[in-house]
Design a protein around this motif. Structure first.
Motif, PDB file in Angstrom:
ATOM      1  N   GLY A   4       0.785  -1.102  -0.084  1.00  0.00           N
ATOM      2  CA  GLY A   4       0.060  -0.081   0.012  1.00  0.00           C
ATOM      3  C   GLY A   4       0.796   1.252  -0.018  1.00  0.00           C
ATOM      4  N   ILE A   5       1.979   1.334   0.745  1.00  0.00           N
ATOM      5  CA  ILE A   5       2.718   2.276   0.885  1.00  0.00           C
ATOM      6  C   ILE A   5       3.428   2.634  -0.569  1.00  0.00           C
ATOM      7  CG2 ILE A   5       4.899   3.280   1.897  1.00  0.00           C
ATOM      8  CD1 ILE A   5       2.466   3.443   3.624  1.00  0.00           C
ATOM      9  N   SER A   6       3.756   1.582  -1.088  1.00  0.00           N
ATOM     10  CA  SER A   6       4.585   1.812  -2.613  1.00  0.00           C
ATOM     11  C   SER A   6       3.548   2.326  -3.417  1.00  0.00           C
ATOM     12  CB  SER A   6       4.968   0.221  -2.908  1.00  0.00           C
ATOM     13  OG  SER A   6       5.350   0.068  -4.206  1.00  0.00           O
ATOM     14  N   GLN A   7       2.244   1.660  -3.467  1.00  0.00           N
ATOM     15  CA  GLN A   7       1.461   2.175  -4.373  1.00  0.00           C
ATOM     16  C   GLN A   7       1.279   3.758  -4.085  1.00  0.00           C
ATOM     17  OE1 GLN A   7      -2.028  -0.187  -3.652  1.00  0.00           O
ATOM     18  NE2 GLN A   7      -1.384  -1.629  -5.311  1.00  0.00           N
ATOM     19  N   GLN A   8       1.084   4.219  -3.048  1.00  0.00           N
ATOM     20  CA  GLN A   8       1.037   5.518  -2.686  1.00  0.00           C
ATOM     21  C   GLN A   8       2.319   6.315  -3.126  1.00  0.00           C
ATOM     22  OE1 GLN A   8       0.344   5.414   1.660  1.00  0.00           O
ATOM     23  NE2 GLN A   8      -1.935   6.105   1.235  1.00  0.00           N
ATOM     24  N   ALA A   9       3.364   5.729  -2.899  1.00  0.00           N
ATOM     25  CA  ALA A   9       4.810   6.588  -3.276  1.00  0.00           C
ATOM     26  C   ALA A   9       4.455   6.763  -4.785  1.00  0.00           C
ATOM     27  CB  ALA A   9       5.672   5.628  -2.948  1.00  0.00           C
ATOM     28  N   THR A  10       4.147   5.563  -5.578  1.00  0.00           N
ATOM     29  CA  THR A  10       3.981   5.782  -7.193  1.00  0.00           C
ATOM     30  C   THR A  10       3.209   6.936  -7.389  1.00  0.00           C
ATOM     31  OG1 THR A  10       4.384   3.317  -7.208  1.00  0.00           O
ATOM     32  CG2 THR A  10       3.212   4.522  -9.227  1.00  0.00           C
ATOM     33  N   VAL A  11       1.941   7.007  -6.710  1.00  0.00           N
ATOM     34  CA  VAL A  11       0.816   8.207  -6.828  1.00  0.00           C
ATOM     35  C   VAL A  11       1.764   9.289  -6.887  1.00  0.00           C
ATOM     36  CG1 VAL A  11      -1.338   8.856  -6.044  1.00  0.00           C
ATOM     37  CG2 VAL A  11      -1.448   6.632  -6.712  1.00  0.00           C
ATOM     38  N   PHE A  12       1.953   9.330  -5.414  1.00  0.00           N
ATOM     39  CA  PHE A  12       2.553  10.699  -5.126  1.00  0.00           C
ATOM     40  C   PHE A  12       3.780  11.477  -6.181  1.00  0.00           C
ATOM     41  CE2 PHE A  12       1.375  10.134  -0.670  1.00  0.00           C
ATOM     42  CZ  PHE A  12       0.145  10.905  -0.592  1.00  0.00           C
ATOM     43  N   GLU A  13       4.264  10.235  -6.639  1.00  0.00           N
ATOM     44  CA  GLU A  13       5.665  10.671  -7.630  1.00  0.00           C
ATOM     45  C   GLU A  13       5.016  10.906  -8.825  1.00  0.00           C
ATOM     46  OE1 GLU A  13       7.964   7.066  -8.182  1.00  0.00           O
ATOM     47  OE2 GLU A  13       8.803   7.120  -6.287  1.00  0.00           O
ATOM     48  N   SER A  14       4.074  10.310  -9.274  1.00  0.00           N
ATOM     49  CA  SER A  14       3.315  10.857 -10.410  1.00  0.00           C
ATOM     50  C   SER A  14       2.705  12.394 -10.343  1.00  0.00           C
ATOM     51  CB  SER A  14       2.014   9.841 -10.861  1.00  0.00           C
ATOM     52  OG  SER A  14       1.412  10.305 -11.897  1.00  0.00           O
TER      53      SER A  14
END
Length: 88
Positions: A4-14
């Motif tokens: 979940g944290i990894s997915q959030q990080a990807t969203v934030f990076e985008s």
């Protein structure tokens, strides 16, 4: 928990990448400084984008801290120190 944290990080990076692109386009926009009115509009646009970037960076830090607080009970002291050192 980590996925979940990894997915959030990807969203934030985008989102951050998108805002940086928006900022670059605004700064390169033709005629943005041709008059006082257009300069004021350009400044307002840049300020709004920078505010959004600041908020996104705050959310990234908040998410990292939440992850560490959730994981603190299962990590060794060395792992805790490593994660804390990654918060910049």
């Amino acid at each position: 928990m980590g996925a979940g944290i990894s997915q959030q990080a990807t969203v934030f990076e985008s989102l951050i990448s998108s805002k940086l692109t928006e900022l670059a386009l605004e700064l390169k926009r033709e005629g943005r400084l041709d008059s006082k009115e257009s300069a004021a509009v350009a400044a307002k646009n840049v300020n709004a984008i920078l505010t959004d970037l600041g908020n996104l960076n705050g959310e990234v830090i908040k998410t990292k801290v939440q992850y560490i607080l959730k994981a603190k009970n299962v990590l060794t002291m060395e792992q805790k120190l490593f994660f804390l050192s990654q918060l910049r």
